[in-house]
Write an enzyme that holds these catalytic residues in place. Structure first.
Site, PDB file in Angstrom:
ATOM      1  N   ASP A 136     -26.427  24.671   3.772  1.00  0.00           N
ATOM      2  CA  ASP A 136     -25.747  23.393   3.633  1.00  0.00           C
ATOM      3  C   ASP A 136     -26.205  22.367   4.675  1.00  0.00           C
ATOM      4  OD1 ASP A 136     -23.847  21.756   2.528  1.00  0.00           O
ATOM      5  OD2 ASP A 136     -22.246  22.416   3.852  1.00  0.00           O
ATOM      6  N   CYS A 245     -10.432  19.294  -1.022  1.00  0.00           N
ATOM      7  CA  CYS A 245      -9.656  19.208  -2.262  1.00  0.00           C
ATOM      8  C   CYS A 245     -10.335  20.142  -3.262  1.00  0.00           C
ATOM      9  CB  CYS A 245      -9.672  17.761  -2.775  1.00  0.00           C
ATOM     10  SG  CYS A 245      -9.140  17.553  -4.489  1.00  0.00           S
ATOM     11  N   CYS A 252     -11.249  23.981 -13.813  1.00  0.00           N
ATOM     12  CA  CYS A 252     -12.402  24.327 -14.649  1.00  0.00           C
ATOM     13  C   CYS A 252     -12.179  25.677 -15.339  1.00  0.00           C
ATOM     14  CB  CYS A 252     -13.666  24.374 -13.791  1.00  0.00           C
ATOM     15  SG  CYS A 252     -15.123  24.839 -14.738  1.00  0.00           S
TER      16      CYS A 252
HETATM   17 FE1  SF4 Z   1     -15.508  20.057 -15.753  1.00  0.00          FE
HETATM   18 FE2  SF4 Z   1     -14.873  21.346 -18.002  1.00  0.00          FE
HETATM   19 FE3  SF4 Z   1     -17.408  21.268 -17.153  1.00  0.00          FE
HETATM   20 FE4  SF4 Z   1     -15.614  22.711 -15.836  1.00  0.00          FE
HETATM   21  S1  SF4 Z   1     -16.326  23.047 -17.943  1.00  0.00           S
HETATM   22  S2  SF4 Z   1     -17.124  21.340 -14.932  1.00  0.00           S
HETATM   23  S3  SF4 Z   1     -13.785  21.436 -16.049  1.00  0.00           S
HETATM   24  S4  SF4 Z   1     -16.174  19.530 -17.822  1.00  0.00           S
HETATM   25 FE1  SF4 Z   2     -12.935  14.808  -4.969  1.00  0.00          FE
HETATM   26 FE2  SF4 Z   2     -12.892  16.631  -6.953  1.00  0.00          FE
HETATM   27 FE3  SF4 Z   2     -10.734  16.215  -5.479  1.00  0.00          FE
HETATM   28 FE4  SF4 Z   2     -11.570  14.353  -7.180  1.00  0.00          FE
HETATM   29  S1  SF4 Z   2     -10.806  16.366  -7.700  1.00  0.00           S
HETATM   30  S2  SF4 Z   2     -10.853  14.024  -5.122  1.00  0.00           S
HETATM   31  S3  SF4 Z   2     -13.781  14.571  -7.005  1.00  0.00           S
HETATM   32  S4  SF4 Z   2     -12.710  17.040  -4.751  1.00  0.00           S
END
Ligand code: SF4
Ligand code: SF4
Length: 377
Positions: A136, A245, A252
């Site tokens: 990273d 966050c 997902c």
């Molecule tokens: Fe976003 Fe759905 Fe793709 Fe996961 S599968 S990264 S939630 S669009």
């Molecule tokens: Fe950032 Fe993902 Fe949180 Fe949105 S959901 S504020 S893009 S870390």
């Protein structure tokens, strides 16, 4: 030059404790153009290092990092944990920390293993070579190279997603002039289909389009990378996040496959979901002692307490008022200004008299400006 066995390299990576490994040619990333557009649109916010010309050159050409670079060996290390219920993580009197930071600093965990890996490669090749190990820290488009190495696809949330492991893993890599006998095929570019869960769930609308994250709106960027004042309009959307966050990863569907380490919750939740009261009372000495082994130490006390002030302001819990009032006397203007905002959020009318009085004694121009804006002057 010796040609190394890809199978032996992969087997060694797993022996060293990595959970994923892929090997690709040290070719330019296919997402270079998108990265340059992102920089040109200023979406890297104040992360100036992302746009430094010497770093851009390295991202364009891995040979600028390692002359005669041939191969990129990418590894992944799982960090998923399932040890604390959501009801604790989301409790408004606690500050939430992104899961990747729950354990030891991943740089300290992965770097030594990659150094051992690097030494082993040279032994296998029976030659000393100039190669680089990154966790990273390198100026390379890590996720895109990992996709090229067959380790997953880049989701609309910009994360590298392994279709059977989700995205809870760290990435690291070795750039080497050594060649291997078989390179991995790139993973298919996307498996998101029509899903838009991550885009819709982002609390701050930080995705102007799929696979483009505007750091200027991202909670993760602001709570970790932003060293200064956080946009007042965004603060109410931060909820109780105080470090990073996970929202766009958590929603997902591929995350249901993420390997999760399970154990009883630890007694001390200071790196998972600390009580806001404890964060708001943190001294420099407490901070250093608590977070010495954690990546959180990098943001220093003032940024963590600033973030805790925002979470306190969002908590709706007026028992924080006395501690926030004390923070109006903090040595850090950044903390004083965000404490003022939190007081105003919790009880605007009570805060008005406190802040009007405090404004006269506030000698820092930015903190003064913050209070003035709150009071509508
Ligand atoms: Fe976003 Fe759905 Fe793709 Fe996961 S599968 S990264 S939630 S669009
Ligand atoms: Fe950032 Fe993902 Fe949180 Fe949105 S959901 S504020 S893009 S870390």
């Amino acid at each position: 030059m010796t040609i190394l066995s890809a199978a032996n390299i992969k087997s060694k990576a797993l022996d060293l404790g990595f959970n994923l490994v892929g090997i690709t040619r040290a070719a330019p990333s296919p997402t270079l153009a998108a990265y340059k557009r992102w920089i040109n649109q200023g979406m890297h916010a104040n992360m100036g290092y992302m746009a430094r010309p010497d770093r851009v050159i390295r991202r364009e050409d891995l040979g600028a990092i390692v002359p005669d670079a041939q191969t990129l060996i990418m590894v992944g290390l799982d960090y998923g944990q399932e040890i604390v219920p959501e009801s604790v993580l989301n409790h408004p009197t606690r500050g939430r920390i992104a899961m990747y930071a729950w354990g030891l600093d991943y740089h300290d965990v992965m770097q030594p293993q990659l150094e051992i890996f690097s030494a082993w490669l040279q032994k296998e090749a029976s030659q000393q070579v100039n190669q680089r190990v990154y966790v990273d820290t390198g100026a390379i488009l890590e996720r895109s190279h990992a996709q090229q190495a067959g380790m997953g696809f880049i989701g609309k949330n910009t994360m590298l997603i392994h279709p059977r492991r989700g995205s809870n893993f760290f990435l690291g890599e070795i750039i080497t002039p050594l060649a291997v006998d078989i390179y991995d095929e790139p993973h298919q570019a996307t498996m998101c289909g029509t899903c838009t869960r991550c885009l819709n769930a982002c609390p701050t609308d930080a995705f102007p389009e799929p696979r483009v994250l505007d750091a200027r709106r991202c909670i993760s960027y602001h709570t970790i990378e932003n060293k200064g004042w956080i946009d007042r309009d965004l603060r109410p959307r931060f909820g109780n996040w105080v470090y990073g966050c996970d929202v766009c990863q958590d929603v997902c569907p591929f995350q249901r496959f993420s390997p999760k380490f399970k154990q009883a919750p630890p007694d001390d939740l200071s790196t998972i979901a600390p009580r806001l009261e404890e964060l708001l009372r943190l001294t420099e000495a407490d901070f250093k002692e608590r977070y010495a082994q954690s990546p959180i130490v990098r943001i220093k006390r003032r940024r963590l307490v600033r973030n805790a002030c925002i979470a306190g302001g969002n908590s709706g819990d007026d028992t924080f008022v006395p501690i926030l009032r004390n923070l109006l006397q903090d040595s850090e203007p950044l903390v004083r200004g965000h404490a003022a905002w939190a007081l105003y959020q919790l009880d605007a009318s009570a805060a008005t008299s406190t802040l009007s009085h405090h404004m006269d004694n506030e000698d820092d121009s930015e903190a003064h400006q913050e209070i003035k804006a709150l009071l509508g002057h």
